[in-house]
Design a protein around this motif. Sequence first.
Motif, PDB file in Angstrom:
ATOM      1  N   CYS A 174      38.427 135.347  61.018  1.00  0.00           N
ATOM      2  CA  CYS A 174      38.466 136.662  61.707  1.00  0.00           C
ATOM      3  C   CYS A 174      39.720 137.462  61.590  1.00  0.00           C
ATOM      4  CB  CYS A 174      38.008 136.799  62.901  1.00  0.00           C
ATOM      5  SG  CYS A 174      36.330 136.290  63.188  1.00  0.00           S
ATOM      6  N   ARG A 175      40.842 136.567  61.869  1.00  0.00           N
ATOM      7  CA  ARG A 175      42.165 137.197  61.879  1.00  0.00           C
ATOM      8  C   ARG A 175      42.723 137.524  60.381  1.00  0.00           C
ATOM      9  NH1 ARG A 175      42.859 133.507  66.112  1.00  0.00           N
ATOM     10  NH2 ARG A 175      43.606 131.667  64.813  1.00  0.00           N
ATOM     11  N   THR A 176      42.432 136.658  59.383  1.00  0.00           N
ATOM     12  CA  THR A 176      42.568 136.960  58.041  1.00  0.00           C
ATOM     13  C   THR A 176      41.840 138.024  57.489  1.00  0.00           C
ATOM     14  OG1 THR A 176      43.020 134.333  57.766  1.00  0.00           O
ATOM     15  CG2 THR A 176      42.838 135.680  55.812  1.00  0.00           C
ATOM     16  N   ALA A 177      40.606 137.978  57.939  1.00  0.00           N
ATOM     17  CA  ALA A 177      39.680 139.399  57.446  1.00  0.00           C
ATOM     18  C   ALA A 177      40.556 140.727  58.132  1.00  0.00           C
ATOM     19  CB  ALA A 177      38.543 139.342  58.154  1.00  0.00           C
ATOM     20  N   ARG A 178      40.899 140.645  59.123  1.00  0.00           N
ATOM     21  CA  ARG A 178      41.490 141.756  59.796  1.00  0.00           C
ATOM     22  C   ARG A 178      42.875 142.370  59.312  1.00  0.00           C
ATOM     23  NH1 ARG A 178      40.009 140.507  64.638  1.00  0.00           N
ATOM     24  NH2 ARG A 178      41.935 139.370  65.325  1.00  0.00           N
ATOM     25  N   ARG A 179      43.513 141.310  58.912  1.00  0.00           N
ATOM     26  CA  ARG A 179      44.905 141.518  58.264  1.00  0.00           C
ATOM     27  C   ARG A 179      44.615 142.253  56.739  1.00  0.00           C
ATOM     28  NH1 ARG A 179      46.767 136.679  60.486  1.00  0.00           N
ATOM     29  NH2 ARG A 179      46.189 135.332  58.867  1.00  0.00           N
ATOM     30  N   ALA A 180      43.494 141.868  56.302  1.00  0.00           N
ATOM     31  CA  ALA A 180      43.154 142.313  54.642  1.00  0.00           C
ATOM     32  C   ALA A 180      42.236 143.775  54.943  1.00  0.00           C
ATOM     33  CB  ALA A 180      42.439 141.326  54.211  1.00  0.00           C
ATOM     34  N   ASN A 181      42.283 144.218  56.189  1.00  0.00           N
ATOM     35  CA  ASN A 181      41.515 145.490  56.546  1.00  0.00           C
ATOM     36  C   ASN A 181      40.119 145.212  56.359  1.00  0.00           C
ATOM     37  OD1 ASN A 181      41.090 148.196  57.357  1.00  0.00           O
ATOM     38  ND2 ASN A 181      41.332 148.828  55.535  1.00  0.00           N
ATOM     39  N   ARG A 182      39.606 144.008  56.786  1.00  0.00           N
ATOM     40  CA  ARG A 182      38.085 143.833  56.650  1.00  0.00           C
ATOM     41  C   ARG A 182      37.494 143.250  57.930  1.00  0.00           C
ATOM     42  NH1 ARG A 182      36.714 141.709  50.638  1.00  0.00           N
ATOM     43  NH2 ARG A 182      34.648 142.799  51.075  1.00  0.00           N
ATOM     44  N   ARG A 183      36.391 142.941  57.894  1.00  0.00           N
ATOM     45  CA  ARG A 183      35.911 142.439  59.202  1.00  0.00           C
ATOM     46  C   ARG A 183      34.703 141.370  59.201  1.00  0.00           C
ATOM     47  NH1 ARG A 183      32.123 146.617  62.628  1.00  0.00           N
ATOM     48  NH2 ARG A 183      30.811 147.310  60.712  1.00  0.00           N
ATOM     49  N   ILE A 184      34.753 140.324  59.742  1.00  0.00           N
ATOM     50  CA  ILE A 184      33.370 139.385  59.779  1.00  0.00           C
ATOM     51  C   ILE A 184      32.536 140.133  60.764  1.00  0.00           C
ATOM     52  CG2 ILE A 184      32.737 137.363  60.667  1.00  0.00           C
ATOM     53  CD1 ILE A 184      34.836 136.860  58.353  1.00  0.00           C
ATOM     54  N   ARG A 185      31.521 140.711  60.074  1.00  0.00           N
ATOM     55  CA  ARG A 185      30.628 141.479  60.638  1.00  0.00           C
ATOM     56  C   ARG A 185      29.385 140.599  61.635  1.00  0.00           C
ATOM     57  NH1 ARG A 185      28.546 145.410  63.601  1.00  0.00           N
ATOM     58  NH2 ARG A 185      27.215 146.854  62.451  1.00  0.00           N
ATOM     59  N   ALA A 186      29.214 139.468  60.759  1.00  0.00           N
ATOM     60  CA  ALA A 186      28.282 138.564  61.210  1.00  0.00           C
ATOM     61  C   ALA A 186      28.761 136.975  60.746  1.00  0.00           C
ATOM     62  CB  ALA A 186      26.830 138.777  60.752  1.00  0.00           C
ATOM     63  N   CYS A 187      28.001 136.026  61.334  1.00  0.00           N
ATOM     64  CA  CYS A 187      28.407 134.605  61.138  1.00  0.00           C
ATOM     65  C   CYS A 187      27.010 134.012  61.074  1.00  0.00           C
ATOM     66  CB  CYS A 187      29.079 133.895  61.949  1.00  0.00           C
ATOM     67  SG  CYS A 187      29.382 132.234  61.781  1.00  0.00           S
ATOM     68  N   TYR A 188      26.309 133.207  60.025  1.00  0.00           N
ATOM     69  CA  TYR A 188      25.293 132.605  59.779  1.00  0.00           C
ATOM     70  C   TYR A 188      25.508 131.051  60.368  1.00  0.00           C
ATOM     71  CZ  TYR A 188      21.766 129.678  57.675  1.00  0.00           C
ATOM     72  OH  TYR A 188      20.555 128.965  57.509  1.00  0.00           O
ATOM     73  N   VAL A 189      24.605 130.634  61.008  1.00  0.00           N
ATOM     74  CA  VAL A 189      24.750 129.183  61.424  1.00  0.00           C
ATOM     75  C   VAL A 189      23.297 128.500  61.735  1.00  0.00           C
ATOM     76  CG1 VAL A 189      25.474 129.896  63.861  1.00  0.00           C
ATOM     77  CG2 VAL A 189      25.929 127.664  62.894  1.00  0.00           C
ATOM     78  N   ALA A 190      23.338 127.455  61.307  1.00  0.00           N
ATOM     79  CA  ALA A 190      22.025 126.753  61.744  1.00  0.00           C
ATOM     80  C   ALA A 190      22.142 125.768  62.569  1.00  0.00           C
ATOM     81  CB  ALA A 190      21.222 126.197  60.280  1.00  0.00           C
ATOM     82  N   PRO A 191      22.267 125.784  64.038  1.00  0.00           N
ATOM     83  CA  PRO A 191      22.957 124.781  64.676  1.00  0.00           C
ATOM     84  C   PRO A 191      22.316 123.739  64.935  1.00  0.00           C
ATOM     85  CG  PRO A 191      22.057 126.828  65.820  1.00  0.00           C
ATOM     86  CD  PRO A 191      21.906 127.012  64.567  1.00  0.00           C
ATOM     87  N   ASP A 192      20.964 123.571  64.520  1.00  0.00           N
ATOM     88  CA  ASP A 192      20.178 122.215  64.798  1.00  0.00           C
ATOM     89  C   ASP A 192      19.925 121.600  63.306  1.00  0.00           C
ATOM     90  OD1 ASP A 192      19.686 122.089  67.700  1.00  0.00           O
ATOM     91  OD2 ASP A 192      19.075 123.962  67.304  1.00  0.00           O
TER      92      ASP A 192
END
Length: 451
Positions: A174-192
Amino acid sequence: MTVLDRETLHASLQDPALESIGFLNEIMGCYPDAISFAPGAPHPDPYTELDATRYLDRFLAHAAAESGRTPVQAGRLLYEYGPARGLINGIVADALRRDQGIDVAPESVVITVGAQEAMLLTLRALASSPRDLLAVSDPCFVGITSAAGLLGVGVVPVTDTAEGLDVDALAEACRTARRANRRIRACYVAPDYANPSGSRMELRNRRRLLELAEQEDFLILEDNAYGFTAVPGTELPALKTLDTGRRVVHIGTFAKVCFPGARVGYAIADQDVRTARGSTVPLAAELARLKTAVTVNTSPVCQALIAGMLLEHGGSLAELSRARSALYQRNLTHLLEALDRHTVAGLPDGVEWNRPGGGFFVRMRLPVPVDAALLEASAADYGVLWTPMAPFHPGGGGTHSLRLSCSYLDPERIDEGVRRLVTFLRAKISGATGGGVDGRTDGRTAAVVRR
Ligand SMILES: Cc1ncc(COP(=O)(O)O)c(C=O)c1O
């Protein structure tokens, strides 16, 4: 005749994951008699017990009772287009409340053409600018990375550990994306019991992910395809169950608990969306608006079949999936035991595998590259197939791993398949060539098996 170069078509058609799925299908076609640990498809045995007419009648009786019409009048529902958001939303919402403590109104549910369409619609709605990125667990289900490719959404791989997604690594992303003027909009995860790693997210990790989503202002796309395979009493709460801040879009499928041919899935999207006129609608309603441009609506006949099956089991997903869950637990136990049994005499150094507590998949690491040539040799000389892991790694790893799926096979075939696999690994990794040492085939049999 018009000939189009693939390079002139959309870049998503050059997705290496599509290439490898094509290759896998081809090789399965060439070796139809091989024992295949490749497909993650549901076991076909339960299909013989299905009764489509009964399920349709059951749903129509329910729909008639709800609307004050006769079942024959309600039957029209099956033949018409139907609402984009779905026909069976109330039944699905009730089941999720009862079984998983996910308490949402039917308006927050959209019924989709499989989980795949739910992923596509959610990603389309959320990624509104080229700045927006999708973080995914790495390795990851190719359905979501392919959808991102189709939509031109950038993917950020985040390491998946034995305890699930590495939340610290996601925070850093998230921090890296912000520094590049981008943003993590969503995170995909299959927790189970994720596909393909088999990993499960620990409860502490689930809570930390929810906290991070709040801090960094992203949404979580929770794919719950394999949650039902947990051994009773070992289930962990879904992210959506823990979601007090409405950060989670929960995506489900009936492919594994009913049958995949129905192509019915759903998204639970209870986030408020403010309209230009100042009112609010649930995100699910926006997904349904997008759906009108994709599949218009999910087949009412298929929705009715699934709802009828659910109603036959008291409207409970847990009841509906009980027998299937037991079947997959049996198969997974069998696979893990067969691996232990056939390797008592030892294996070459560097061969190791994980021991998931549920799901369809086991990941195995080898000390040699796991590529198309290795798969071909395994199929041709030893009559056993599996899936190379590299296509599941958007970050470029997985070159020395393979996935074993136990869902589609019977215990005897699992046992024989593991015997062949272990014989192959011993011969191949120890530098021996071809089969026939203790293996299943020699060159002649391979030629017969090959088609
Ligand atoms: C992680 C995951 N999600 C979803 C699905 C199924 O989606 P669908 O309902 O589109 O068949 C699968 C099937 O393989 C899967 O492995």
